[in-house]
Design a protein around this motif. Structure first.
Motif, PDB file in Angstrom:
ATOM      1  N   ASP A   1      -1.095 -11.120 -10.749  1.00 32.94           N
ATOM      2  CA  ASP A   1      -0.734  -9.700 -10.703  1.00 32.94           C
ATOM      3  C   ASP A   1      -0.942  -9.127  -9.308  1.00 32.94           C
ATOM      4  O   ASP A   1      -0.099  -8.376  -8.798  1.00 32.94           O
ATOM      5  CB  ASP A   1      -1.556  -8.909 -11.727  1.00 32.94           C
ATOM      6  CG  ASP A   1      -1.130  -9.196 -13.159  1.00 32.94           C
ATOM      7  OD1 ASP A   1      -0.004  -9.715 -13.341  1.00 32.94           O
ATOM      8  OD2 ASP A   1      -1.912  -8.907 -14.077  1.00 32.94           O
ATOM      9  N   VAL A   2      -2.072  -9.472  -8.671  1.00 36.11           N
ATOM     10  CA  VAL A   2      -2.339  -8.996  -7.316  1.00 36.11           C
ATOM     11  C   VAL A   2      -1.319  -9.581  -6.347  1.00 36.11           C
ATOM     12  O   VAL A   2      -0.799  -8.894  -5.461  1.00 36.11           O
ATOM     13  CB  VAL A   2      -3.773  -9.354  -6.894  1.00 36.11           C
ATOM     14  CG1 VAL A   2      -4.002  -8.993  -5.425  1.00 36.11           C
ATOM     15  CG2 VAL A   2      -4.784  -8.632  -7.773  1.00 36.11           C
ATOM     16  N   ALA A   3      -1.005 -10.869  -6.520  1.00 38.84           N
ATOM     17  CA  ALA A   3      -0.016 -11.525  -5.659  1.00 38.84           C
ATOM     18  C   ALA A   3       1.351 -10.868  -5.819  1.00 38.84           C
ATOM     19  O   ALA A   3       2.052 -10.622  -4.826  1.00 38.84           O
ATOM     20  CB  ALA A   3       0.064 -13.007  -6.001  1.00 38.84           C
ATOM     21  N   TYR A   4       1.735 -10.568  -7.038  1.00 41.23           N
ATOM     22  CA  TYR A   4       3.035  -9.954  -7.289  1.00 41.23           C
ATOM     23  C   TYR A   4       3.118  -8.579  -6.643  1.00 41.23           C
ATOM     24  O   TYR A   4       4.136  -8.216  -6.033  1.00 41.23           O
ATOM     25  CB  TYR A   4       3.290  -9.852  -8.788  1.00 41.23           C
ATOM     26  CG  TYR A   4       4.634  -9.238  -9.128  1.00 41.23           C
ATOM     27  CD1 TYR A   4       5.801  -9.964  -8.963  1.00 41.23           C
ATOM     28  CD2 TYR A   4       4.718  -7.927  -9.595  1.00 41.23           C
ATOM     29  CE1 TYR A   4       7.037  -9.402  -9.255  1.00 41.23           C
ATOM     30  CE2 TYR A   4       5.943  -7.353  -9.892  1.00 41.23           C
ATOM     31  CZ  TYR A   4       7.104  -8.099  -9.720  1.00 41.23           C
ATOM     32  OH  TYR A   4       8.317  -7.532 -10.013  1.00 41.23           O
ATOM     33  N   ARG A   5       2.026  -7.809  -6.720  1.00 47.42           N
ATOM     34  CA  ARG A   5       2.029  -6.482  -6.095  1.00 47.42           C
ATOM     35  C   ARG A   5       2.160  -6.601  -4.573  1.00 47.42           C
ATOM     36  O   ARG A   5       2.838  -5.790  -3.934  1.00 47.42           O
ATOM     37  CB  ARG A   5       0.765  -5.713  -6.469  1.00 47.42           C
ATOM     38  CG  ARG A   5       0.741  -5.220  -7.915  1.00 47.42           C
ATOM     39  CD  ARG A   5      -0.298  -4.125  -8.125  1.00 47.42           C
ATOM     40  NE  ARG A   5      -1.649  -4.611  -7.904  1.00 47.42           N
ATOM     41  CZ  ARG A   5      -2.408  -5.165  -8.854  1.00 47.42           C
ATOM     42  NH1 ARG A   5      -1.933  -5.297 -10.091  1.00 47.42           N
ATOM     43  NH2 ARG A   5      -3.636  -5.554  -8.590  1.00 47.42           N
ATOM     44  N   ALA A   6       1.525  -7.622  -3.994  1.00 47.12           N
ATOM     45  CA  ALA A   6       1.637  -7.831  -2.547  1.00 47.12           C
ATOM     46  C   ALA A   6       3.068  -8.189  -2.164  1.00 47.12           C
ATOM     47  O   ALA A   6       3.590  -7.731  -1.136  1.00 47.12           O
ATOM     48  CB  ALA A   6       0.680  -8.931  -2.099  1.00 47.12           C
ATOM     49  N   LEU A   7       3.712  -8.998  -2.996  1.00 49.11           N
ATOM     50  CA  LEU A   7       5.109  -9.361  -2.733  1.00 49.11           C
ATOM     51  C   LEU A   7       6.004  -8.131  -2.825  1.00 49.11           C
ATOM     52  O   LEU A   7       6.861  -7.912  -1.954  1.00 49.11           O
ATOM     53  CB  LEU A   7       5.552 -10.440  -3.718  1.00 49.11           C
ATOM     54  CG  LEU A   7       6.955 -11.038  -3.522  1.00 49.11           C
ATOM     55  CD1 LEU A   7       6.979 -12.489  -4.012  1.00 49.11           C
ATOM     56  CD2 LEU A   7       8.036 -10.262  -4.253  1.00 49.11           C
ATOM     57  N   VAL A   8       5.812  -7.331  -3.844  1.00 56.79           N
ATOM     58  CA  VAL A   8       6.634  -6.129  -4.018  1.00 56.79           C
ATOM     59  C   VAL A   8       6.399  -5.151  -2.870  1.00 56.79           C
ATOM     60  O   VAL A   8       7.342  -4.555  -2.335  1.00 56.79           O
ATOM     61  CB  VAL A   8       6.334  -5.468  -5.378  1.00 56.79           C
ATOM     62  CG1 VAL A   8       6.997  -4.101  -5.473  1.00 56.79           C
ATOM     63  CG2 VAL A   8       6.816  -6.370  -6.515  1.00 56.79           C
ATOM     64  N   TRP A   9       5.131  -4.973  -2.455  1.00 60.37           N
ATOM     65  CA  TRP A   9       4.822  -4.075  -1.340  1.00 60.37           C
ATOM     66  C   TRP A   9       5.562  -4.534  -0.086  1.00 60.37           C
ATOM     67  O   TRP A   9       6.156  -3.717   0.632  1.00 60.37           O
ATOM     68  CB  TRP A   9       3.314  -4.061  -1.090  1.00 60.37           C
ATOM     69  CG  TRP A   9       2.814  -2.870  -0.313  1.00 60.37           C
ATOM     70  CD1 TRP A   9       2.192  -1.770  -0.826  1.00 60.37           C
ATOM     71  CD2 TRP A   9       2.887  -2.652   1.109  1.00 60.37           C
ATOM     72  NE1 TRP A   9       1.871  -0.881   0.188  1.00 60.37           N
ATOM     73  CE2 TRP A   9       2.290  -1.399   1.391  1.00 60.37           C
ATOM     74  CE3 TRP A   9       3.400  -3.375   2.177  1.00 60.37           C
ATOM     75  CZ2 TRP A   9       2.193  -0.872   2.668  1.00 60.37           C
ATOM     76  CZ3 TRP A   9       3.316  -2.853   3.467  1.00 60.37           C
ATOM     77  CH2 TRP A   9       2.716  -1.621   3.711  1.00 60.37           C
ATOM     78  N   THR A  10       5.534  -5.852   0.167  1.00 57.70           N
ATOM     79  CA  THR A  10       6.196  -6.393   1.350  1.00 57.70           C
ATOM     80  C   THR A  10       7.712  -6.209   1.264  1.00 57.70           C
ATOM     81  O   THR A  10       8.363  -5.824   2.248  1.00 57.70           O
ATOM     82  CB  THR A  10       5.862  -7.881   1.522  1.00 57.70           C
ATOM     83  OG1 THR A  10       4.440  -8.050   1.565  1.00 57.70           O
ATOM     84  CG2 THR A  10       6.476  -8.438   2.793  1.00 57.70           C
ATOM     85  N   ALA A  11       8.290  -6.487   0.095  1.00 57.07           N
ATOM     86  CA  ALA A  11       9.731  -6.301  -0.083  1.00 57.07           C
ATOM     87  C   ALA A  11      10.127  -4.856   0.176  1.00 57.07           C
ATOM     88  O   ALA A  11      11.112  -4.569   0.870  1.00 57.07           O
ATOM     89  CB  ALA A  11      10.150  -6.733  -1.485  1.00 57.07           C
TER      90      ALA A  11
END
Length: 638
Positions: free
Chosen positions: A231-241
């Protein structure tokens, strides 16, 4: 536009069965401090840490035993599809197997600015923004249908493959390992919700994903904690996108079918920018060969002064003023610091870029030598003063005033051009043969003095402006007297009738008006005589002493220059036709290396190439403006 050319299934049988991925098949990742290249197999083939010009930790692109990091299905190496998430630097690879489908997403994470409470960044010289590199390579995998056996295989090899990593577990047990090597001041932490095991220098994980399952792994090189759950990794990916999409939304792109090429080029140029200083590097790699199996292999992970002219034009044209200003001040800092400007610098402003050969690396498809550093930094190339002055001119024109700090820098560069313009040099292509009176170098000295005179008029220093204008006119007359052959065509240098693609810059810098018969004759001569399958060569290697052996491919930047030049002289149909061909030869991810094989379409040289993407932006804007019958692009480039 015609149908996209297929990526050549390619070429000779030796290339088709190569263990190395085709250059055009590489995906490019960036957090604007580190750069990574990902092959179609799902393997990270190139990553230098902690900085983009540091020694590699994954160097398989230059030797299959120099380290790599794969995430993908256990029984498939060829993906079904690859793309960037629209408007981002997030790479998505889809895989279909006999039992199911998975999607892998790769990203170098960017997060919020984290140097707070008195903590200062050790590398930032430009004004901080709201974001910063997180120093994490994040990879996620999701099963969307059926079930798929997934493997993770991470084998870093430090110092360009010379040092094998040793792994150890942390307090997180099988979910985190740290890789170190003796004598290397860098530790890599691999964190995952998969269970990791070690085999020598490799960290390995295997897991069966079923529909709806998702996993992640994060390789980090920072004191800040990496993502500790999917979940934390996914949020980091979305933030970067979202960061990349918000950045791109600041741009000013024409509503045109070619818009996505401009957007991808803008993202690529931003990705090749070292944010702490504003420097723009020429490419992400070193020693990818310009000739298959040949010796024309150079390190391009540095910032060339001449790129500033084209970079500022492109960035200001597309509305990215902040990035243009940062690169401008990077150049201004160097010009203020150094009595004599070098042609290139390290991204931190380093002036010593000693070249060395890494004999232990086999090279891409056997192309040796593998070089790090670049001896050309010691060459004298007279275009450097023109690049600085034109950059100042563009910067000032976009601000309507001339900064007091800049004037002494500008004045010194003009004086240097005036002192040296009569001397031979190594030219724009950094040939390693004897110095010559290269036409493009003389022309850029004229640019330095001519734009200096214009800027002096802005400062209302009319006496100096008149002196410099007289000197510029003298240089101009000398070029016209000595660099034109009997046909009325501008030649490579004063002692030859050979053609050189750098003469295409003459109309772009308004050396003469586009309707001048010498400009028209030069552009058409290059189009007809210095091309292979319509694509432009820098020069004929048999006619130019460049100190090297072997042939080279067509230089894509020169082909895009030809598009711009053809547009300026009114050859609109021919310009558009060439532009369509060049766009059809883009990589599957709309990236470009330095060169193209004119017959196979194979990409050659370092990748992705900033100069090529800068020239693409210039060419497409010229063609689009001509189509829309707006202001003359010749005036824009003057």
């Amino acid at each position: 536009m015609g149908p996209r050319h297929p990526v050549p299934a390619s070429m000779s049988s030796s290339v088709a069965h190569s263990a190395f991925p085709p250059i055009a098949e590489l995906g490019f990742l960036s957090d604007c401090e580190s750069l990574a290249l990902v092959g179609p197999s799902g393997s990270v083939e190139w990553l230098c840490l902690p900085r983009l010009d540091s020694p590699s930790v994954f160097g398989a692109l230059l030797d299959r035993d120099a380290g790599s990091f794969r995430l993908g299905p256990a029984d498939r190496m060829v993906p079904a599809a690859r793309r960037y998430l629209p408007g981002t630097m997030v790479l998505e690879t889809s895989w279909g197997t006999s039992t199911g489908w998975i999607i892998v997403r790769d990203v170098l994470v960017i997060g919020p600015w984290h140097h707070e409470e008195g903590e200062l960044s050790k590398s930032h010289r430009r004004a901080p923004t709201d974001y910063d590199a997180a120093h994490v390579l994040l990879r996620t995998v999701r099963c969307v249908n059926g079930e798929v056996q997934v493997v993770l295989d991470c084998e870093p090899r430090f110092d360009y493959g010379r040092q094998q990593a040793g792994w150890s577990y942390t307090t997180r047990g099988y979910h985190q390992g740290v890789a170190r090597a003796e004598g290397v001041d860098l530790a890599l932490t691999l964190t995952s919700d998969m269970r990791i095991g070690f085999e020598g220098g490799r960290a390995i994980a295997r897991t069966l994903l079923k529909e709806g399952d998702a996993r992640y792994c994060a390789l980090s090189w920072t004191e800040h904690p990496p993502p500790d759950s999917y979940d934390v990794a996914y949020r980091a990916l979305v933030w970067t996108a979202h960061h990349w999409q918000h950045w791109l939304a600041r741009g000013n792109f024409p509503d045109h079918p070619w818009r996505h090429y401009l957007e991808r080029s803008a993202l690529t140029l931003k990705g090749l920018t070292f944010t702490p200083t504003g420097a723009l590097v020429a490419a992400a790699t070193t020693s990818l060969p310009e000739t298959p199996g040949g010796e024309r292999n150079w390190d391009y992970r540095y910032s060339w002064i001449r790129d500033s002219t084209f970079a500022l034009w492109a960035l200001y044209t597309l509305g990215f003023d902040w990035e243009a200003n940062d690169f401008f001040w990077f150049i201004a800092d160097l010009a203020e610091r150094d009595t004599e400007l070098q042609i290139m610098y390290g991204v931190g402003g380093e002036s010593e870029l000693s070249e060395q050969i890494l004999d232990h690396l086999s090279g891409y498809e056997g192309a040796r030598p593998v070089r790090v550093g670049n001896a050309a930094h010691k060459q004298r190339q007279h275009d450097v003063w023109g690049a600085v002055l034109y950059s100042v001119y563009i910067h000032t024109r976009n601000r309507d005033h001339l900064d007091d700090r800049i004037w002494p820098i500008l004045k010194h560069q003009v004086e240097s051009a005036l002192e040296h313009w009569r001397e031979p040099d190594h030219g724009i292509w950094e040939v390693r043969g004897e110095p010559k009176h290269f036409t493009s170098s003389k022309m850029m000295c004229w640019v330095a003095v001519d734009r200096g005179a214009r800027l002096a008029r802005i400062r209302e220093d009319l006496v100096l402006a008149e002196q410099w204008q007289e000197a510029a006119d003298e240089i101009h007359a000398d070029i016209c007297a000595h660099a034109v052959d009997r046909r009325g065509v501008f030649t490579q240098h004063y002692e030859t009738d050979a053609l050189d693609a750098s003469a295409l810059l003459m109309p772009l810098f308004a050396f003469l008006p586009p309707h001048d018969p010498r400009i028209r004759a030069t552009v058409l001569a290059i189009a007809d005589e210095l091309t292979d399958e319509d694509l432009v060569l820098r020069y004929r290697v048999k006619e130019t002493d460049d100190g090297l052996s072997g042939d080279e491919g067509t230089f894509t930047i020169c082909s895009f220059w030809l598009v711009s030049a053809l547009t300026l002289i009114g050859e609109h149909e021919r310009a558009r036709s060439l532009c369509e061909k060049l766009l059809s030869l883009a990589s599957p991810l709309d990236l470009y290396a330095e060169e193209l094989d004119p017959r196979s379409g194979r990409h050659l040289g370092n990748f992705p190439q900033a100069f090529t993407h800068l020239a693409l932006i210039n060419a497409l804007i010229h063609v689009i403006r001509a189509e829309l019958a707006t202001d003359s692009p010749g005036q824009t480039s003057s």
